[in-house]
Motif scaffolding. Structure first.
Motif, PDB file in Angstrom:
ATOM      1  N   CYS A   1       0.829  -1.215   0.000  1.00  0.00           N
ATOM      2  CA  CYS A   1       0.000   0.000   0.000  1.00  0.00           C
ATOM      3  C   CYS A   1       0.858   1.257   0.000  1.00  0.00           C
ATOM      4  O   CYS A   1       0.507   2.266  -0.630  1.00  0.00           O
ATOM      5  N   ASN A   2       1.989   1.223   0.709  1.00  0.00           N
ATOM      6  CA  ASN A   2       2.880   2.387   0.703  1.00  0.00           C
ATOM      7  C   ASN A   2       3.571   2.559  -0.632  1.00  0.00           C
ATOM      8  O   ASN A   2       3.769   3.677  -1.097  1.00  0.00           O
ATOM      9  N   THR A   3       3.937   1.454  -1.251  1.00  0.00           N
ATOM     10  CA  THR A   3       4.598   1.532  -2.549  1.00  0.00           C
ATOM     11  C   THR A   3       3.632   2.031  -3.614  1.00  0.00           C
ATOM     12  O   THR A   3       4.004   2.846  -4.457  1.00  0.00           O
ATOM     13  N   ALA A   4       2.387   1.573  -3.563  1.00  0.00           N
ATOM     14  CA  ALA A   4       1.390   2.030  -4.527  1.00  0.00           C
ATOM     15  C   ALA A   4       1.017   3.488  -4.279  1.00  0.00           C
ATOM     16  O   ALA A   4       0.728   4.228  -5.202  1.00  0.00           O
ATOM     17  N   SER A   5       1.015   3.906  -3.023  1.00  0.00           N
ATOM     18  CA  SER A   5       0.808   5.291  -2.614  1.00  0.00           C
ATOM     19  C   SER A   5      -0.412   5.935  -3.261  1.00  0.00           C
ATOM     20  O   SER A   5      -0.304   6.801  -4.114  1.00  0.00           O
ATOM     21  N   VAL A   6      -1.578   5.511  -2.832  1.00  0.00           N
ATOM     22  CA  VAL A   6      -2.798   6.127  -3.333  1.00  0.00           C
ATOM     23  C   VAL A   6      -2.818   7.595  -2.913  1.00  0.00           C
ATOM     24  O   VAL A   6      -2.543   7.925  -1.767  1.00  0.00           O
ATOM     25  N   GLN A   7      -3.091   8.476  -3.871  1.00  0.00           N
ATOM     26  CA  GLN A   7      -3.049   9.913  -3.599  1.00  0.00           C
ATOM     27  C   GLN A   7      -4.298  10.595  -4.124  1.00  0.00           C
ATOM     28  O   GLN A   7      -4.720  10.346  -5.247  1.00  0.00           O
ATOM     29  N   LEU A   8      -4.846  11.472  -3.307  1.00  0.00           N
ATOM     30  CA  LEU A   8      -5.922  12.345  -3.749  1.00  0.00           C
ATOM     31  C   LEU A   8      -5.366  13.693  -4.174  1.00  0.00           C
ATOM     32  O   LEU A   8      -5.829  14.300  -5.124  1.00  0.00           O
ATOM     33  N   ILE A   9      -4.385  14.153  -3.432  1.00  0.00           N
ATOM     34  CA  ILE A   9      -3.740  15.438  -3.716  1.00  0.00           C
ATOM     35  C   ILE A   9      -2.242  15.189  -3.842  1.00  0.00           C
ATOM     36  O   ILE A   9      -1.565  14.994  -2.832  1.00  0.00           O
ATOM     37  N   PRO A  10      -1.688  15.178  -5.050  1.00  0.00           N
ATOM     38  CA  PRO A  10      -0.253  14.911  -5.222  1.00  0.00           C
ATOM     39  C   PRO A  10       0.590  16.144  -4.891  1.00  0.00           C
ATOM     40  O   PRO A  10       1.128  16.818  -5.760  1.00  0.00           O
ATOM     41  N   THR A  11       0.690  16.441  -3.618  1.00  0.00           N
ATOM     42  CA  THR A  11       1.331  17.665  -3.154  1.00  0.00           C
ATOM     43  C   THR A  11       2.778  17.786  -3.600  1.00  0.00           C
ATOM     44  O   THR A  11       3.192  18.829  -4.112  1.00  0.00           O
ATOM     45  N   THR A  12       3.565  16.749  -3.398  1.00  0.00           N
ATOM     46  CA  THR A  12       4.990  16.816  -3.725  1.00  0.00           C
ATOM     47  C   THR A  12       5.197  17.010  -5.222  1.00  0.00           C
ATOM     48  O   THR A  12       5.985  17.854  -5.643  1.00  0.00           O
ATOM     49  N   VAL A  13       4.488  16.253  -6.028  1.00  0.00           N
ATOM     50  CA  VAL A  13       4.633  16.374  -7.484  1.00  0.00           C
ATOM     51  C   VAL A  13       4.184  17.760  -7.943  1.00  0.00           C
ATOM     52  O   VAL A  13       4.825  18.389  -8.782  1.00  0.00           O
ATOM     53  N   ALA A  14       3.081  18.246  -7.382  1.00  0.00           N
ATOM     54  CA  ALA A  14       2.596  19.579  -7.756  1.00  0.00           C
ATOM     55  C   ALA A  14       3.601  20.655  -7.361  1.00  0.00           C
ATOM     56  O   ALA A  14       3.799  21.624  -8.104  1.00  0.00           O
ATOM     57  N   SER A  15       4.247  20.495  -6.213  1.00  0.00           N
ATOM     58  CA  SER A  15       5.235  21.501  -5.800  1.00  0.00           C
ATOM     59  C   SER A  15       6.462  21.480  -6.712  1.00  0.00           C
ATOM     60  O   SER A  15       7.020  22.527  -7.024  1.00  0.00           O
ATOM     61  N   VAL A  16       6.854  20.297  -7.178  1.00  0.00           N
ATOM     62  CA  VAL A  16       7.966  20.217  -8.135  1.00  0.00           C
ATOM     63  C   VAL A  16       7.564  20.885  -9.445  1.00  0.00           C
ATOM     64  O   VAL A  16       8.327  21.653 -10.031  1.00  0.00           O
ATOM     65  N   ARG A  17       6.342  20.613  -9.899  1.00  0.00           N
ATOM     66  CA  ARG A  17       5.867  21.232 -11.136  1.00  0.00           C
ATOM     67  C   ARG A  17       5.785  22.747 -11.000  1.00  0.00           C
ATOM     68  O   ARG A  17       6.147  23.486 -11.917  1.00  0.00           O
ATOM     69  N   GLN A  18       5.310  23.220  -9.851  1.00  0.00           N
ATOM     70  CA  GLN A  18       5.213  24.664  -9.635  1.00  0.00           C
ATOM     71  C   GLN A  18       6.605  25.288  -9.597  1.00  0.00           C
ATOM     72  O   GLN A  18       6.828  26.351 -10.181  1.00  0.00           O
ATOM     73  N   ALA A  19       7.538  24.644  -8.942  1.00  0.00           N
ATOM     74  CA  ALA A  19       8.904  25.163  -8.874  1.00  0.00           C
ATOM     75  C   ALA A  19       9.557  25.199 -10.245  1.00  0.00           C
ATOM     76  O   ALA A  19      10.409  26.042 -10.509  1.00  0.00           O
ATOM     77  N   ALA A  20       9.135  24.296 -11.128  1.00  0.00           N
ATOM     78  CA  ALA A  20       9.691  24.262 -12.480  1.00  0.00           C
ATOM     79  C   ALA A  20       9.002  25.258 -13.411  1.00  0.00           C
ATOM     80  O   ALA A  20       9.323  25.330 -14.582  1.00  0.00           O
ATOM     81  N   GLY A  21       8.020  26.003 -12.874  1.00  0.00           N
ATOM     82  CA  GLY A  21       7.380  27.052 -13.659  1.00  0.00           C
ATOM     83  C   GLY A  21       6.061  26.663 -14.290  1.00  0.00           C
ATOM     84  O   GLY A  21       5.555  27.382 -15.146  1.00  0.00           O
ATOM     85  N   CYS A  22       5.473  25.565 -13.881  1.00  0.00           N
ATOM     86  CA  CYS A  22       4.195  25.131 -14.437  1.00  0.00           C
ATOM     87  C   CYS A  22       3.089  26.089 -13.995  1.00  0.00           C
ATOM     88  O   CYS A  22       2.988  26.443 -12.813  1.00  0.00           O
ATOM     89  N   ALA A  23       2.248  26.509 -14.920  1.00  0.00           N
ATOM     90  CA  ALA A  23       1.166  27.439 -14.605  1.00  0.00           C
ATOM     91  C   ALA A  23       0.020  26.748 -13.870  1.00  0.00           C
ATOM     92  O   ALA A  23      -0.681  27.374 -13.081  1.00  0.00           O
ATOM     93  N   ALA A  24      -0.202  25.480 -14.127  1.00  0.00           N
ATOM     94  CA  ALA A  24      -1.292  24.719 -13.501  1.00  0.00           C
ATOM     95  C   ALA A  24      -0.732  23.413 -12.949  1.00  0.00           C
ATOM     96  O   ALA A  24      -0.882  22.353 -13.559  1.00  0.00           O
ATOM     97  N   PRO A  25      -0.081  23.462 -11.784  1.00  0.00           N
ATOM     98  CA  PRO A  25       0.592  22.260 -11.276  1.00  0.00           C
ATOM     99  C   PRO A  25      -0.344  21.112 -10.900  1.00  0.00           C
ATOM    100  O   PRO A  25       0.073  19.967 -10.844  1.00  0.00           O
ATOM    101  N   PHE A  26      -1.613  21.394 -10.677  1.00  0.00           N
ATOM    102  CA  PHE A  26      -2.548  20.336 -10.289  1.00  0.00           C
ATOM    103  C   PHE A  26      -3.361  19.801 -11.472  1.00  0.00           C
ATOM    104  O   PHE A  26      -4.306  19.046 -11.266  1.00  0.00           O
TER     105      PHE A  26
END
Length: 191
Positions: free
Chosen positions: A137-162
C-alpha cells in the motif's frame, strides 16, 4: 551503495568527456547552474511540504485525523485483519494512509516505519502478510492530492501544477488495486 557508485561514475564520465572534448567551461557552468537550480527547487518544495505538514498537525490536534481513522477503519480491517483490534497499529496505519492521500511521501515514510515496527513485534524476523500489505500500500501510494509532485511542477514554472489530478487518480487506483489483489492472492497461496 550501488546507486552512489553509479551516480559517481556517471558524473565522472561526464566531466572527463566534457574536458576531453574541450568543453570544460561549459561543464563548469552547467554544474554551477544545476547546483543553484537544486537549491531553489529544494527551498520551494520545503515551503509546500511545511504547509501540508502543518495541515496534518492541525488535523491531528483537532481530532479530524481520528475521524478519518474511523472512516478508514472498515477498509483497514479488511486489509489488516490480524491488527483490527490493535488501535495503536491501526492509528499508525491510518496516519500513514492519510499522509499518502495528501501526497506527503516525506511524512508518510516515518509513519509507515512506525506502523511496520509495531506490526513486526508480533512476528520478529518474519514479514507477516499484513506487513507485506503495508509495504504494498505504501509503494502504490494512493493519492488524492499529489502535493509533492505539484510543488515540483510549480517550482519548475508550471502554470497549472494540479492539472495532473485525473492521471494521478487513475494511476493510484490502478496501482493500489493491482497491488492489494496480488498481495491477497499471494497470501492465500504462498505460505
Amino acid at each position: 551503495m550501488a546507486m552512489a557508485a553509479i551516480w559517481t561514475g556517471m558524473v565522472a564520465v561526464s566531466v572527463l568527456g566534457g574536458l576531453l572534448l574541450g568543453n570544460g567551461p561549459a561543464v563548469a557552468a552547467a554544474a554551477m547552474e544545476g547546483a543553484a537550480a537544486a537549491v531553489e527547487l529544494c527551498l520551494s518544495m520545503a515551503g509546500v511540504l511545511c504547509l501540508w505538514m502543518g495541515v496534518m498537525e492541525v488535523l491531528r490536534r483537532s481530532g479530524l485525523s481520528e475521524g478519518l481513522s474511523r472512516l478508514l477503519r472498515p477498509v483497514l480491517r479488511w486489509l489488516y485483519p490480524s491488527f483490527a483490534k490493535d488501535s495503536a497499529v491501526m492509528d499508525s496505519i491510518s496516519a500513514n494512509l492519510s499522509a499518502n492521500l495528501l501526497g506527503l511521501g516525506n511524512a508518510a515514510t516515518p509513519l509507515g516505519i512506525q506502523a511496520a515496527r509495531q506490526m513486526s513485534r508480533r512476528s520478529p524476523g518474519v514479514a507477516s502478510n499484513e506487513l507485506c500489505m503495508l509495504v504494498v500500500c505504501n509503494t502504490a501510494s494512493v493519492q488524492l492530492i499529489p502535493t509533492t509532485v505539484a510543488s515540483v511542477r510549480q517550482a519548475a514554472g508550471c502554470a497549472a501544477p494540479f492539472d495532473i489530478l485525473p492521471a494521478v487518480w487513475l494511476a493510484s487506483a490502478l496501482s493500489v488495486t493491482v497491488g492489494v489483489l496480488a498481495a491477497k492472492i499471494f497470501a492465500k497461496f504462498w505460505r
